[in-house]
Design a protein around this motif. Structure first.
Motif, PDB file in Angstrom:
ATOM      1  N   LYS A 117       0.783  -1.148  -0.123  1.00  0.00           N
ATOM      2  CA  LYS A 117       0.108   0.228  -0.047  1.00  0.00           C
ATOM      3  C   LYS A 117       0.887   1.237   0.031  1.00  0.00           C
ATOM      4  N   SER A 118       0.309   2.277  -0.327  1.00  0.00           N
ATOM      5  CA  SER A 118       0.991   3.660  -0.198  1.00  0.00           C
ATOM      6  C   SER A 118       1.314   4.147   1.031  1.00  0.00           C
ATOM      7  N   ALA A 119       2.131   4.953   1.193  1.00  0.00           N
ATOM      8  CA  ALA A 119       2.644   5.489   2.542  1.00  0.00           C
ATOM      9  C   ALA A 119       1.343   6.441   2.849  1.00  0.00           C
ATOM     10  N   LEU A 120       0.543   6.954   1.979  1.00  0.00           N
ATOM     11  CA  LEU A 120      -0.295   7.957   2.348  1.00  0.00           C
ATOM     12  C   LEU A 120      -1.839   7.228   3.060  1.00  0.00           C
ATOM     13  N   ASP A 121      -1.756   5.877   2.738  1.00  0.00           N
ATOM     14  CA  ASP A 121      -2.922   4.922   3.039  1.00  0.00           C
ATOM     15  C   ASP A 121      -2.527   4.645   4.503  1.00  0.00           C
ATOM     16  N   ALA A 122      -1.536   4.705   4.995  1.00  0.00           N
ATOM     17  CA  ALA A 122      -1.337   4.436   6.329  1.00  0.00           C
ATOM     18  C   ALA A 122      -1.328   5.586   7.434  1.00  0.00           C
ATOM     19  N   GLU A 124      -0.098   7.755  10.506  1.00  0.00           N
ATOM     20  CA  GLU A 124       1.184   8.251  11.022  1.00  0.00           C
ATOM     21  C   GLU A 124       1.877   7.419  11.875  1.00  0.00           C
ATOM     22  N   GLU A 125       0.978   6.806  12.631  1.00  0.00           N
ATOM     23  CA  GLU A 125       1.639   5.855  13.676  1.00  0.00           C
ATOM     24  C   GLU A 125       2.416   4.699  12.951  1.00  0.00           C
ATOM     25  N   GLU A 126       1.376   4.165  12.176  1.00  0.00           N
ATOM     26  CA  GLU A 126       1.635   3.006  11.239  1.00  0.00           C
ATOM     27  C   GLU A 126       2.906   3.243  10.342  1.00  0.00           C
ATOM     28  N   ARG A 127       3.001   4.481   9.896  1.00  0.00           N
ATOM     29  CA  ARG A 127       4.482   4.596   9.206  1.00  0.00           C
ATOM     30  C   ARG A 127       5.581   5.117  10.019  1.00  0.00           C
ATOM     31  N   LEU A 128       5.417   5.485  11.319  1.00  0.00           N
ATOM     32  CA  LEU A 128       6.464   5.727  12.227  1.00  0.00           C
ATOM     33  C   LEU A 128       6.858   4.141  12.632  1.00  0.00           C
ATOM     34  N   CYS A 129       5.962   3.295  12.643  1.00  0.00           N
ATOM     35  CA  CYS A 129       6.307   1.831  13.283  1.00  0.00           C
ATOM     36  C   CYS A 129       7.050   1.308  12.150  1.00  0.00           C
ATOM     37  N   ALA A 130       6.592   1.413  10.917  1.00  0.00           N
ATOM     38  CA  ALA A 130       7.326   0.712   9.756  1.00  0.00           C
ATOM     39  C   ALA A 130       8.705   1.168   9.529  1.00  0.00           C
ATOM     40  N   TYR A 147       6.709   0.997   1.559  1.00  0.00           N
ATOM     41  CA  TYR A 147       5.662   1.436   0.751  1.00  0.00           C
ATOM     42  C   TYR A 147       5.587   1.330  -0.600  1.00  0.00           C
ATOM     43  N   THR A 148       4.515   1.264  -1.573  1.00  0.00           N
ATOM     44  CA  THR A 148       4.710   1.197  -2.878  1.00  0.00           C
ATOM     45  C   THR A 148       4.958   2.105  -3.625  1.00  0.00           C
ATOM     46  N   ASP A 149       4.908   3.490  -3.118  1.00  0.00           N
ATOM     47  CA  ASP A 149       5.044   4.739  -3.679  1.00  0.00           C
ATOM     48  C   ASP A 149       6.006   5.602  -3.397  1.00  0.00           C
ATOM     49  N   LEU A 150       7.050   5.117  -2.532  1.00  0.00           N
ATOM     50  CA  LEU A 150       8.229   6.222  -2.017  1.00  0.00           C
ATOM     51  C   LEU A 150       9.238   6.678  -3.194  1.00  0.00           C
ATOM     52  N   LEU A 151       9.247   6.085  -4.573  1.00  0.00           N
ATOM     53  CA  LEU A 151       9.988   6.588  -5.482  1.00  0.00           C
ATOM     54  C   LEU A 151       9.048   7.123  -6.662  1.00  0.00           C
ATOM     55  N   ILE A 152       7.793   7.266  -6.525  1.00  0.00           N
ATOM     56  CA  ILE A 152       7.149   7.894  -7.387  1.00  0.00           C
ATOM     57  C   ILE A 152       5.959   8.923  -7.096  1.00  0.00           C
ATOM     58  N   ASN A 153       5.835   9.008  -5.760  1.00  0.00           N
ATOM     59  CA  ASN A 153       4.885  10.216  -5.062  1.00  0.00           C
ATOM     60  C   ASN A 153       5.839  11.084  -4.230  1.00  0.00           C
ATOM     61  N   LYS A 154       5.642  12.291  -4.409  1.00  0.00           N
ATOM     62  CA  LYS A 154       6.594  13.108  -3.758  1.00  0.00           C
ATOM     63  C   LYS A 154       6.192  13.379  -2.340  1.00  0.00           C
ATOM     64  N   SER A 161      11.546  10.804   4.243  1.00  0.00           N
ATOM     65  CA  SER A 161      12.495  11.947   3.889  1.00  0.00           C
ATOM     66  C   SER A 161      12.697  12.381   5.487  1.00  0.00           C
ATOM     67  N   GLU A 162      11.421  12.984   5.815  1.00  0.00           N
ATOM     68  CA  GLU A 162      11.405  13.735   7.190  1.00  0.00           C
ATOM     69  C   GLU A 162      11.781  12.576   8.412  1.00  0.00           C
ATOM     70  N   PHE A 163      11.512  11.483   8.270  1.00  0.00           N
ATOM     71  CA  PHE A 163      11.943  10.578   9.078  1.00  0.00           C
ATOM     72  C   PHE A 163      13.361  10.249   9.581  1.00  0.00           C
ATOM     73  N   VAL A 164      14.099  10.376   8.254  1.00  0.00           N
ATOM     74  CA  VAL A 164      15.473  10.254   8.338  1.00  0.00           C
ATOM     75  C   VAL A 164      16.204  11.653   8.717  1.00  0.00           C
ATOM     76  N   ARG A 165      15.382  12.562   8.526  1.00  0.00           N
ATOM     77  CA  ARG A 165      15.956  13.975   9.002  1.00  0.00           C
ATOM     78  C   ARG A 165      15.732  13.892  10.431  1.00  0.00           C
ATOM     79  N   ARG A 166      14.667  13.457  11.100  1.00  0.00           N
ATOM     80  CA  ARG A 166      14.461  13.672  12.544  1.00  0.00           C
ATOM     81  C   ARG A 166      15.524  12.721  13.173  1.00  0.00           C
TER      82      ARG A 166
END
Length: 408
Positions: A117-122, A124-130, A147-154, A161-166
């Motif tokens: 699934k898309s990162a946007l369908d998760a 925020e808590e699910e994304r952070l856990c992943a 997620y399916t769209d990290l290289l096609i959806n900005k 990107s922001e997870f790594v910056r944090r």
């Protein structure tokens, strides 16, 4: 041609470099006997893959290390450690199946379940856990497979990107240094995603200084110093981690001409043009292993080389079986493949980055996206279909000389 994609090191032509009395090195031309920087003032220029991986080691030896950074890059923990014997045994027990399965994946690496699934369908808590799980695991493919769209959806990419910056901000003691190390000019994964051991932690050392050469460019190198726009840095050694003339540099440095006089350098003056990254129209019988416009650098390189070598060997056997002595890519087939390569890239976020994928690290090099990013599985399927059709898009023939030999 097995000249490699990253085999032509390039050192910036800074004024005064030849006057420098200390020693200087390029990470792509490292002395086999190694280098001891103990007690020296060292400058590392560049924070790409080789810079990020060498900086923590040099910092442990140097009296003081100055890192000259033009562009911050994303780096993930490698998690290198002694291998668990049970894990190793389990992996090797299924090694043949893993190798076969790798050809059916986008990056040529098996063992990672495809995202669903898309990162946007998760949430925020699910994304952070992943992302936390992938960060703890280490490795770049695993992270980009969250997620399916990290290289096609900005928008989706920005969550990663922001997870790594944090993570960078949480690691650094100095907030200003942390912000300089946070990439803000490209989506994560659109440049080579670096793996490191204690890279960000290294900037917490008292003997390490990060210098921003985007705002204060390097002006010259003197006999004892590196001079930026506003400060002179006394150095005993310089390490250039400035990369390579990627993907086309080695081929263009070899003086290859056809009978008609066309050279590779002329053919690729405005960027590489190939059919499948294996042959070049107008250059008969010249095969390339992982040439530009093949998945090479965007896949597991050993597997990419293996696929090309097998395909080329089968092609040569086909020529022998049919008494052909010449094969050449057709111009129309090459044009179509170049268009397809560009169309696939343009559907992704990759072209947004000033990376060596587009030659941005080499002054004057045409900006052309060079790797094929449609995935290993799709690419191999296309290559196999072309071979099965009797090498569609190629012209095969017998040379006049071979005809004379056969007649004799």
């Amino acid at each position: 041609m097995a000249t490699g994609n990253l085999s032509t090191p390039r050192t910036p032509n800074y004024p005064g470099l030849q006057s420098f009395k200390g020693k200087w090195y390029h990470t792509g031309l490292w002395p086999h006997e190694g280098v001891d920087f103990t007690g020296l003032r060292v400058g590392v220029i560049g924070t790409g893959s080789s810079g990020v991986q060498s900086i923590p080691i040099i910092a442990k030896q140097a009296k003081h290390l100055y890192v000259f950074q033009r562009t911050a890059n994303f780096s993930l923990p490698a998690r290198n450690a002694p291998m668990n014997r049970d894990k190793e045994s389990a992996h090797k027990a299924h090694y043949p199946e893993r190798r076969r399965a790798a050809f059916d994946t986008p990056f040529g690496i098996a063992g990672y379940p495809a995202p669903v699934k898309s990162a946007l369908d998760a949430t925020e808590e699910e994304r952070l856990c992943a992302y936390e799980a992938k960060w703890a695991e280490g490795g770049s493919i695993s992270f980009l497979y969250s997620y399916t769209d990290l290289l096609i959806n900005k928008e989706s990419n920005e969550t990663a990107s922001e997870f790594v910056r944090r993570k960078i901000r949480a690691t650094l003691k100095d907030p200003k240094t942390a912000e300089l190390l946070c990439p803000n000019d490209h989506p994560i994964g659109t440049k080579r995603l670096i793996l490191d051991t204690d890279y960000y932690e290294t900037y917490n050392r008292d003997n390490v200084t990060l210098v921003d050469i985007r705002s204060r460019p390097i002006e010259e190198i003197t006999s004892t110093e590196l001079r930026t726009a506003d400060i002179d840095y006394a150095l005993d050694a310089i390490v250039f981690a400035t990369g390579f003339d990627a993907m086309t540099g080695a081929m263009k440095e070899i003086d290859i001409h056809t009978d008609a006089g066309m050279s590779i350098r002329e053919k690729w003056e405005h960027g590489p043009r190939t059919y499948l990254g294996i042959m070049i129209a107008g250059f008969p019988n010249l095969f390339m292993i992982t040439g530009p416009q093949s998945p090479g650098v965007k896949s597991q390189m050993i597997l990419a080389c293996e696929q090309h070598v097998d395909w080329i060997a089968d092609c040569i056997q086909y020529l022998r079986d049919h008494a052909f002595s010449r094969i050449e890519a057709e111009e129309d087939a090459e044009d179509a493949w170049v268009r397809h390569n560009n169309e696939v890239a343009d559907r992704t976020l990759y072209p947004l980055a000033n990376s060596w994928y587009v030659g941005a690290n080499i002054p004057g090099k045409p900006r052309v996206f060079m790797p094929y990013v449609g995935g290993v599985a799709a690419y191999k399927k296309k290559c196999d279909e072309i071979a099965a059709s009797g090498y569609e898009g190629f012209r095969t023939s017998v040379t006049v000389q071979d005809q004379r030999v056969a007649a004799d």
